[in-house]
Structures are given as C-alpha cells and as structure tokens.
Design an enzyme around this catalytic site. Structure first.
Site, mmCIF file in Angstrom:
data_model
loop_
_atom_site.group_PDB
_atom_site.id
_atom_site.type_symbol
_atom_site.label_atom_id
_atom_site.label_comp_id
_atom_site.label_asym_id
_atom_site.label_seq_id
_atom_site.Cartn_x
_atom_site.Cartn_y
_atom_site.Cartn_z
ATOM 1 N N ALA A 33 -17.327 -9.750 -33.748
ATOM 2 C CA ALA A 33 -18.772 -9.641 -33.947
ATOM 3 C C ALA A 33 -19.192 -10.084 -35.333
ATOM 4 O O ALA A 33 -20.223 -10.756 -35.506
ATOM 5 C CB ALA A 33 -19.224 -8.198 -33.699
ATOM 6 N N ASP A 35 -18.441 -15.962 -29.840
ATOM 7 C CA ASP A 35 -17.275 -16.082 -28.963
ATOM 8 C C ASP A 35 -17.237 -17.361 -28.144
ATOM 9 O O ASP A 35 -16.195 -17.678 -27.560
ATOM 10 C CB ASP A 35 -17.210 -14.882 -28.013
ATOM 11 C CG ASP A 35 -16.882 -13.580 -28.719
ATOM 12 O OD1 ASP A 35 -16.738 -13.607 -29.957
ATOM 13 O OD2 ASP A 35 -16.788 -12.545 -28.042
ATOM 14 N N GLU A 45 -32.364 -12.446 -23.402
ATOM 15 C CA GLU A 45 -31.196 -11.619 -23.078
ATOM 16 C C GLU A 45 -31.366 -11.060 -21.675
ATOM 17 O O GLU A 45 -32.413 -10.511 -21.347
ATOM 18 C CB GLU A 45 -31.045 -10.494 -24.088
ATOM 19 C CG GLU A 45 -30.016 -9.424 -23.727
ATOM 20 C CD GLU A 45 -28.625 -9.988 -23.503
ATOM 21 O OE1 GLU A 45 -28.065 -9.754 -22.408
ATOM 22 O OE2 GLU A 45 -28.104 -10.667 -24.406
ATOM 23 N N GLY A 46 -30.308 -11.186 -20.850
ATOM 24 C CA GLY A 46 -30.397 -10.712 -19.472
ATOM 25 C C GLY A 46 -30.163 -9.229 -19.326
ATOM 26 O O GLY A 46 -30.663 -8.605 -18.386
ATOM 27 N N HIS A 59 -8.897 7.989 -58.019
ATOM 28 C CA HIS A 59 -7.754 8.819 -57.609
ATOM 29 C C HIS A 59 -8.261 10.207 -57.194
ATOM 30 O O HIS A 59 -9.132 10.764 -57.849
ATOM 31 C CB HIS A 59 -6.780 8.970 -58.783
ATOM 32 C CG HIS A 59 -5.627 9.880 -58.486
ATOM 33 N ND1 HIS A 59 -4.547 9.485 -57.746
ATOM 34 C CD2 HIS A 59 -5.414 11.179 -58.834
ATOM 35 C CE1 HIS A 59 -3.694 10.490 -57.660
ATOM 36 N NE2 HIS A 59 -4.193 11.533 -58.305
ATOM 37 N N MET A 110 -12.649 -14.013 -31.894
ATOM 38 C CA MET A 110 -13.763 -13.440 -31.135
ATOM 39 C C MET A 110 -14.116 -12.082 -31.728
ATOM 40 O O MET A 110 -13.740 -11.031 -31.215
ATOM 41 C CB MET A 110 -13.397 -13.329 -29.654
ATOM 42 C CG MET A 110 -13.326 -14.658 -28.939
ATOM 43 S SD MET A 110 -13.061 -14.456 -27.158
ATOM 44 C CE MET A 110 -13.264 -16.148 -26.584
ATOM 45 N N LYS A 143 -14.936 2.785 -30.155
ATOM 46 C CA LYS A 143 -14.633 3.541 -31.373
ATOM 47 C C LYS A 143 -15.094 4.988 -31.244
ATOM 48 O O LYS A 143 -14.464 5.903 -31.792
ATOM 49 C CB LYS A 143 -15.288 2.889 -32.593
ATOM 50 C CG LYS A 143 -14.883 1.434 -32.807
ATOM 51 C CD LYS A 143 -13.381 1.244 -32.729
ATOM 52 C CE LYS A 143 -12.996 -0.214 -32.592
ATOM 53 N NZ LYS A 143 -13.203 -0.801 -31.262
ATOM 54 N N CYS A 203 -20.402 -5.987 -27.786
ATOM 55 C CA CYS A 203 -19.917 -5.137 -28.880
ATOM 56 C C CYS A 203 -20.625 -3.793 -28.899
ATOM 57 O O CYS A 203 -19.978 -2.748 -28.914
ATOM 58 C CB CYS A 203 -20.121 -5.857 -30.213
ATOM 59 S SG CYS A 203 -19.559 -4.910 -31.635
#
Length: 462
Positions: free
Chosen positions: A318, A310, A35-36, A441, A316, A52, A43
């Site tokens: 996650a 993706d 991973e760079g 309920h 696309m 979010k 995400c």
C-alpha cells in the site's frame, strides 16, 4: 446515460487511488474517483487493517492464556475466554472508522466520487456502470489504481470450505483444524494468528523455505515460533486433490502421498493485478505479463494514462502505491516530479516481525564490497524487559565509505523501526551517522545504533 468531464479520473479507491485523487484535488485539479466497492481498497477493508486487528486480538488472547498457565511474570488470570463475535465486531469497527475517514478526506479535498465499475472505451473515455445506470466520463488524464486479488489454486475453487484471505477475515466461527496453503507473509501472518486463537494450524508450502524473499537467518526465529505454537509446517508439499464435502486435502510430498482433514483451507499463494473487465485491450498498453509497465512518472505507454500500485511491476504494498500516487498527482497538477525513491520498506507482521529496507545481502552487486554488522536483541535491555529478545538488527554498508545500503531486522516491534531504517537509506547516511545519533534508552531502537557502532569498531554492548 449521463456524461461527465474532468481533468483527472482515478479508477480505484484504494490507498493509491484515494491518495492520488485527494492530493490532486487539493492542488486544484478537477478530479473524479470511481470505486465499485467501499473506498479504502483491499488494504483497509479486507487486508492490512483487519488482519492486523486480528493479530492484535490473537496476541491478547495468547498472552492471557500464558498468564492463566502461570507464565505471566507474576501476573495470574482465570482461564481466558474468547468471544469471537465481539472480536469481529471490534475489528469491523476499526475498518468502518477508517473508511469514514477516507470518505471525509475525499469530500474535504473536493473530489467527486462515483460508485460503479469502470471500463475503458478509449484512452480518454471511460464508461462507469453503477446501480443508477451508466455514466460516461471524458478525462484529460486517467489513473489505473485497481489493485490486486488473491491467486486461485487449481483444483481448489474458492467457496465452501476453501477460503481466501478476505473470507478468512470474515469467518463467523473459528475452525478447529485450519490448513494454510502458502508460507508467504499473508499465510504466516494469518496462520499464526489463528493458531494463537486456538485453531490447530498446518502450513503447507510447495517450496523448501518459508518467506523465500528473505534469508534463512531472518526467518529462523519465525520457524522457532511456529514450532512453539504447535503449528505443523510441511515444506516441499504440493496439493494434488481436495474433497470439499469431507474436507480432505491430498498432498504429494517427498515421502509420498498424504491426506489431511481440515474444517477450512486458506489459500495464500500470491496476488495478481485486478484488471478484469477494465477493457485494457482497448488501449493496448505495454505490459509485463499481467502487470502494466510505467515510466518514472508512472505514465503508461499511452500519453495521459497512468498506473499505480499493484497493477504495476514492484512490491504489492500500500505504501508504494501511495508514493506513486503523490508523483502522479504532482505531474497532472503541473508540478515537476518523478519516482526517485531509493527503497520501499517491506514488513512481515509475523511472530516475531521481520522488516527489510534496501538491499538484502544476496542483492548486493558482486563488485560492491560491503560491511555487514548485527546486534542481537538478547543484549538489548528493553527487549529483555518485554520478555521478547528473539532476533537482531543487521546493517549492510558499503565498505569504502560506510554508506548504508540495506537494513534488516527481526524481533519485537521492529515494524515500528522500519521508517527510521528507510530514512537512513534515503538520506544517504553512513554507519558513523547512525552511531553518533543518540538513541533513547531503554528502547529496542538502540539495537540500530549498536549495530552501527559495532560496524565502526566502537560497540558499547556488543
């Protein structure tokens, strides 16, 4: 130059990549993850999670403003004040905590992590360039999980006052006037949040509808909420010019040319696979445009090379990448597996939220006769106690046997119902099965049962 070997090399540490690497390693597969940037991908770092968190802050501030106006069900507060720096620090803290969790997961699983940028030499060899030099990795199996990036709009180069979603989430100060180009889910989520934070927002969409993947009945409540928040919506508007110095955006509409002034413009017109610099030309994989074609085991046209998330055809999202990751990890570990999921849930964190699982009404094959049944939240006790009764739950079932083919909903907190909807479809449930399942309920989930009851002619409150 350092040489490494492994059974599985995963390129990309987003949701698909880290799930694939951690699961494979726990199954005894010698795994390296490259991973760079920071693990977690778009995400976690600059997409789903911080957006979010922004939405939560915006809703809290908007609610406090309503209470200050005396619209808080008997709750009154002094005039609320937003400290944007503190809100941003909290949001960044959430991201940092989750990133640390992913890093810990990889370590506990026994994944060897390498920071750098990968490029294919051939189908078994990858060259990784990092801060400490170049590493060559030879792997029996390689997974491409490099995710996607925002689409740039011609004439609106990113930088200066022009933002993509990543830059919008990193703003040091809130703009007074914000133009949002693109009325898909990203633009609507962020545009609504910034409007609740006090920005004057204008949504600009070249098409004639918002969220074109959904039908008008699902999106109508969102349109009404945009109006209520004072968000200007310009449909059928095409961007024809931009002056970054003045902040002037020129549009071509059905009524002619119009120029609007903004402090910032947010471009949200879609995403494309992030494969630049990966050296895919060395592999000559079968592709559909920029997307990499895969089979039901997520294997590309080259044996031992897989692709997930993706960079492959499909939504696309996650959670789709994570599900594909599980399949690949099992296959590489020698466990028989293939993609057999019936549905991929889709969620828009708009106001109100919209969810869809399985088939929409327009997607049902013409030869399939269906039953469509709805239950409105205005007849749901919990929704009324939340003072948020906009929307409904809709079930589409096959007429001959009542097997559920699709479920859609718009309304308060429906994102938390979507997994139950998906479970119903994956399990092959019928309307009668949902109708006969006791739903607590008072909860908004009762609307799912009530819709099913209505579909079999036994509605309790319909």
């Amino acid at each position: 130059m350092t040489d490494l070997t492994c059974k599985l090399l995963v390129i990309g540490g987003g949701p698909g990549g880290y799930v694939c690497a951690s699961r494979a390693a726990r199954l005894g597969v010698d795994t390296i993850l490259v991973e760079g940037n920071r693990v977690g991908g778009t995400c976690l770092n600059v997409g789903c999670i911080p957006s979010k968190a922004l939405i939560h802050t915006a809703q809290a501030f908007h609610g406090a403003q309503r209470q200050a106006r005396g619209d808080g069900h008997g709750v009154y507060v002094s005039e609320p004040r937003l400290n944007w720096a503190e809100a941003s620090a909290w949001r960044n803290g959430v991201v940092t905590q989750l990133c640390a969790g992913v890093t810990g997961l990889l370590e506990r699983s026994g994944v060897k992590s390498l920071k750098g940028w990968a490029r294919f030499r051939d189908g078994k060899t990858v060259e990784v360039t990092g801060e400490t030099g170049t590493t060559v990795i030879r792997a029996e199996n390689i997974v491409i999980a490099t995710g996607s990036r925002p689409v740039e709009l011609g004439g609106l180069a990113l930088g200066g006052k022009v933002l993509d979603s990543t830059a919008a989430l990193a703003l040091e100060d809130l703009p007074k006037r914000l133009g949002v180009i693109g009325a898909g889910y990203i633009g609507l989520e962020l545009g609504t949040a910034f409007a609740k934070l006090g920005c004057q927002v204008t949504m600009i969409e070249a098409g004639q509808t918002i969220l074109p993947q959904f039908d008008d009945k699902l999106t109508r409540p969102v349109r009404r909420r945009l109006d209520g928040l004072g968000i200007a919506l310009k449909l059928g508007a095409r961007v024809t010019g931009w002056d970054d110095g003045a902040g002037d955006l020129t549009l071509e509409t059905e009524d002619g040319r119009e120029t609007l002034a903004f402090d910032n413009v947010l471009v949200t017109v879609g995403r494309v696979p992030q494969t630049d610099g990966l050296g895919l030309e060395e592999l000559q994989l079968r592709q559909s445009g920029s997307l990499i074609e895969v089979d039901d085991r997520c294997q590309t046209s080259m044996r031992g090379v897989y692709a997930i998330g993706d960079v492959t055809p499909g939504l696309m999202l996650a959670h789709r990448a994570m599900a594909q990751a599980e399949v690949v990890a099992h296959v590489v570990a020698g466990i028989p597996d293939a993609w057999d999921r019936i549905c991929v849930p889709a969620v828009c964190f708009t106001d109100p939220e919209i969810v869809s699982v399985g088939l929409l009404p327009a997607e049902v094959p013409p030869e399939t006769k269906t039953v469509s049944t709805e239950f409105p939240f205005r007849a749901n006790g919990r929704a009324l106690t939340l003072d948020d009764a906009e929307g409904f739950v809709r079930i589409i079932a096959r007429d001959k046997d009542h097997v559920i083919l699709g479920v859609q909903a718009t309304g308060p907190g429906v994102s938390e119902l979507v997994s139950g909807f998906a479970l119903g479809i994956e399990a092959g449930l019928r309307l009668e099965d949902v109708a006969a399942t006791i739903h607590a309920h008072p909860t908004v989930s009762e609307a799912f049962q009530e819709a099913a009851l209505k579909g079999v002619g036994m509605a309790n409150h319909g």
